[in-house]
Design a protein around this motif. Sequence first.
Motif, mmCIF file in Angstrom:
data_model
loop_
_atom_site.group_PDB
_atom_site.id
_atom_site.type_symbol
_atom_site.label_atom_id
_atom_site.label_comp_id
_atom_site.label_asym_id
_atom_site.label_seq_id
_atom_site.Cartn_x
_atom_site.Cartn_y
_atom_site.Cartn_z
ATOM 1 N N LEU A 65 -9.036 -68.877 -21.659
ATOM 2 C CA LEU A 65 -8.290 -69.816 -22.481
ATOM 3 C C LEU A 65 -8.363 -69.400 -23.946
ATOM 4 O O LEU A 65 -9.422 -69.035 -24.441
ATOM 5 N N LYS A 66 -7.221 -69.432 -24.627
ATOM 6 C CA LYS A 66 -7.179 -69.077 -26.047
ATOM 7 C C LYS A 66 -7.496 -70.292 -26.904
ATOM 8 O O LYS A 66 -7.046 -71.392 -26.589
ATOM 9 N N PRO A 67 -8.204 -70.071 -28.027
ATOM 10 C CA PRO A 67 -8.916 -68.854 -28.392
ATOM 11 C C PRO A 67 -10.153 -68.702 -27.518
ATOM 12 O O PRO A 67 -10.749 -69.680 -27.096
ATOM 13 N N ALA A 68 -10.532 -67.478 -27.236
ATOM 14 C CA ALA A 68 -11.585 -67.191 -26.261
ATOM 15 C C ALA A 68 -12.904 -67.860 -26.633
ATOM 16 O O ALA A 68 -13.407 -67.689 -27.728
ATOM 17 N N ASP A 69 -13.436 -68.635 -25.706
ATOM 18 C CA ASP A 69 -14.724 -69.297 -25.876
ATOM 19 C C ASP A 69 -15.811 -68.400 -25.279
ATOM 20 O O ASP A 69 -15.687 -67.926 -24.147
ATOM 21 N N ALA A 70 -16.872 -68.159 -26.033
ATOM 22 C CA ALA A 70 -17.920 -67.216 -25.608
ATOM 23 C C ALA A 70 -18.541 -67.617 -24.270
ATOM 24 O O ALA A 70 -18.773 -66.769 -23.400
ATOM 25 N N GLU A 71 -18.794 -68.897 -24.075
ATOM 26 C CA GLU A 71 -19.437 -69.362 -22.839
ATOM 27 C C GLU A 71 -18.531 -69.133 -21.631
ATOM 28 O O GLU A 71 -18.960 -68.616 -20.600
ATOM 29 N N ARG A 72 -17.264 -69.523 -21.755
ATOM 30 C CA ARG A 72 -16.309 -69.341 -20.649
ATOM 31 C C ARG A 72 -16.054 -67.856 -20.408
ATOM 32 O O ARG A 72 -15.922 -67.402 -19.268
ATOM 33 N N LEU A 73 -15.993 -67.080 -21.490
ATOM 34 C CA LEU A 73 -15.747 -65.647 -21.357
ATOM 35 C C LEU A 73 -16.909 -64.944 -20.666
ATOM 36 O O LEU A 73 -16.716 -64.003 -19.907
ATOM 37 N N THR A 74 -18.113 -65.417 -20.917
ATOM 38 C CA THR A 74 -19.287 -64.854 -20.248
ATOM 39 C C THR A 74 -19.181 -65.024 -18.735
ATOM 40 O O THR A 74 -19.498 -64.111 -17.967
ATOM 41 N N LEU A 75 -18.726 -66.191 -18.300
ATOM 42 C CA LEU A 75 -18.525 -66.445 -16.870
ATOM 43 C C LEU A 75 -17.460 -65.501 -16.309
ATOM 44 O O LEU A 75 -17.631 -64.926 -15.223
ATOM 45 N N THR A 76 -16.373 -65.337 -17.062
ATOM 46 C CA THR A 76 -15.314 -64.423 -16.631
ATOM 47 C C THR A 76 -15.843 -63.006 -16.484
ATOM 48 O O THR A 76 -15.556 -62.311 -15.502
ATOM 49 N N VAL A 77 -16.625 -62.563 -17.458
ATOM 50 C CA VAL A 77 -17.168 -61.201 -17.446
ATOM 51 C C VAL A 77 -18.060 -60.980 -16.226
ATOM 52 O O VAL A 77 -18.007 -59.920 -15.582
ATOM 53 N N GLU A 78 -18.871 -61.977 -15.881
ATOM 54 C CA GLU A 78 -19.741 -61.836 -14.706
ATOM 55 C C GLU A 78 -18.911 -61.649 -13.440
ATOM 56 O O GLU A 78 -19.265 -60.866 -12.558
ATOM 57 N N ARG A 79 -17.811 -62.362 -13.351
ATOM 58 C CA ARG A 79 -16.934 -62.220 -12.191
ATOM 59 C C ARG A 79 -16.284 -60.839 -12.174
ATOM 60 O O ARG A 79 -16.147 -60.207 -11.128
ATOM 61 N N LEU A 80 -15.863 -60.374 -13.365
ATOM 62 C CA LEU A 80 -15.177 -59.086 -13.446
ATOM 63 C C LEU A 80 -16.106 -57.933 -13.103
ATOM 64 O O LEU A 80 -15.685 -56.957 -12.473
ATOM 65 N N LYS A 81 -17.352 -58.034 -13.508
ATOM 66 C CA LYS A 81 -18.312 -56.972 -13.198
ATOM 67 C C LYS A 81 -18.447 -56.790 -11.690
ATOM 68 O O LYS A 81 -18.591 -55.663 -11.194
ATOM 69 N N LYS A 82 -18.397 -57.893 -10.948
ATOM 70 C CA LYS A 82 -18.510 -57.814 -9.491
ATOM 71 C C LYS A 82 -17.282 -57.141 -8.880
ATOM 72 O O LYS A 82 -17.356 -56.537 -7.820
ATOM 73 N N ARG A 83 -16.151 -57.264 -9.572
ATOM 74 C CA ARG A 83 -14.917 -56.685 -9.026
ATOM 75 C C ARG A 83 -14.801 -55.187 -9.291
ATOM 76 O O ARG A 83 -13.931 -54.532 -8.728
ATOM 77 N N LEU A 84 -15.632 -54.671 -10.172
ATOM 78 C CA LEU A 84 -15.575 -53.246 -10.492
ATOM 79 C C LEU A 84 -15.788 -52.372 -9.267
ATOM 80 O O LEU A 84 -15.265 -51.261 -9.184
ATOM 81 N N VAL A 85 -16.549 -52.879 -8.325
ATOM 82 C CA VAL A 85 -16.884 -52.067 -7.141
ATOM 83 C C VAL A 85 -15.825 -52.175 -6.055
ATOM 84 O O VAL A 85 -15.923 -51.506 -5.021
ATOM 85 N N SER A 86 -14.822 -53.031 -6.258
ATOM 86 C CA SER A 86 -13.783 -53.181 -5.241
ATOM 87 C C SER A 86 -12.424 -52.833 -5.837
ATOM 88 O O SER A 86 -12.198 -53.011 -7.042
ATOM 89 N N PRO A 87 -11.496 -52.347 -5.022
ATOM 90 C CA PRO A 87 -10.165 -52.000 -5.525
ATOM 91 C C PRO A 87 -9.377 -53.260 -5.869
ATOM 92 O O PRO A 87 -9.636 -54.330 -5.308
ATOM 93 N N PRO A 88 -8.410 -53.157 -6.789
ATOM 94 C CA PRO A 88 -7.568 -54.312 -7.113
ATOM 95 C C PRO A 88 -6.808 -54.795 -5.887
ATOM 96 O O PRO A 88 -6.436 -53.996 -5.024
ATOM 97 N N ASN A 89 -6.601 -56.096 -5.815
ATOM 98 C CA ASN A 89 -5.843 -56.667 -4.709
ATOM 99 C C ASN A 89 -4.375 -56.789 -5.096
ATOM 100 O O ASN A 89 -4.044 -57.036 -6.257
ATOM 101 N N ASP A 90 -3.501 -56.625 -4.115
ATOM 102 C CA ASP A 90 -2.086 -56.892 -4.335
ATOM 103 C C ASP A 90 -1.884 -58.402 -4.234
ATOM 104 O O ASP A 90 -1.969 -58.972 -3.146
ATOM 105 N N MET A 91 -1.664 -59.047 -5.372
ATOM 106 C CA MET A 91 -1.615 -60.512 -5.384
ATOM 107 C C MET A 91 -0.229 -61.029 -5.762
ATOM 108 O O MET A 91 -0.080 -61.971 -6.516
ATOM 109 N N GLN A 92 0.797 -60.378 -5.236
ATOM 110 C CA GLN A 92 2.169 -60.754 -5.555
ATOM 111 C C GLN A 92 2.445 -62.223 -5.219
ATOM 112 O O GLN A 92 3.041 -62.951 -6.008
#
Length: 248
Positions: free
Chosen positions: A99-126
């Motif tokens: 959510l803009k403007p980026a909140d550090a606490e919410r962004l930290t949660l997002t980053v933790e989720r993204l780190k887990k996705r690094l090991v998996s290929p992107p999904n086709d989410m059309q």
Amino acid sequence: MPTALIADDERLMRDQLKRRLAQVWPELDIIAEAKNGEEAISLTLEHKPDFAFLDIRMPGTTGLEAAQAISQSTHVVFVTAYDQYAVEAFEYGAIDYVLKPADAERLTLTVERLKKRLVSPPNDMQALIAKIAKQVTKKPAYLQWIQASIGQELRLIPVDDVLFFQSDEKYTRVQTKNYEALIRKPVRDLLEELNPDLFWQIHRATLVNSKAIEGVVKDLRGRLLVKVSGLDEKLEVSRSFTHLFKQM
């Protein structure tokens, strides 16, 4: 080292997100920036980032359209200023959001989720992106932040903090309780972007925050004047808009 692209038509927003990401994920390398969805697609194909932070609403090709084009090759993160009604779709899907403007606490949660996705290929989410696109177009999206100038400084002002907007021939004054700023957007354009339940037009060149109205008085000439909370200044109500205050 993980890599990312940031796409937003507002430079201030791109810079702010970069600073926040540097705080919560210093290892992340921002390798490209785009001003619109078309650039985001092109730069994704060129640089192949692990993640693409896409503003939903950009001129021309939107973030949603860009996501449909690149979601098979990169993990998509939507960036949104006011599409709160789309957040539920993000929560239940595989797509994350900021959510803009980026909140550090919410962004930290997002980053933790993204780190887990690094090991998996992107999904086709059309299909999921198409569903979100429908939700985004269901309701009007109102501005939550104003990007305005105070002297040489560019500042993000929460719309809820604005007491009134008032235009002259060249600029529009953005008045808050503590300061005033200037933008080049006229009142007629702001009317289409602001919540009409919150901001009332009381004059051809004036929009006032309804929550900031302290009262209405008549001057010696019979004109209605709006008293704004926290200010000595009064705003004139033109005849076309006196009906707003018949019950007051």
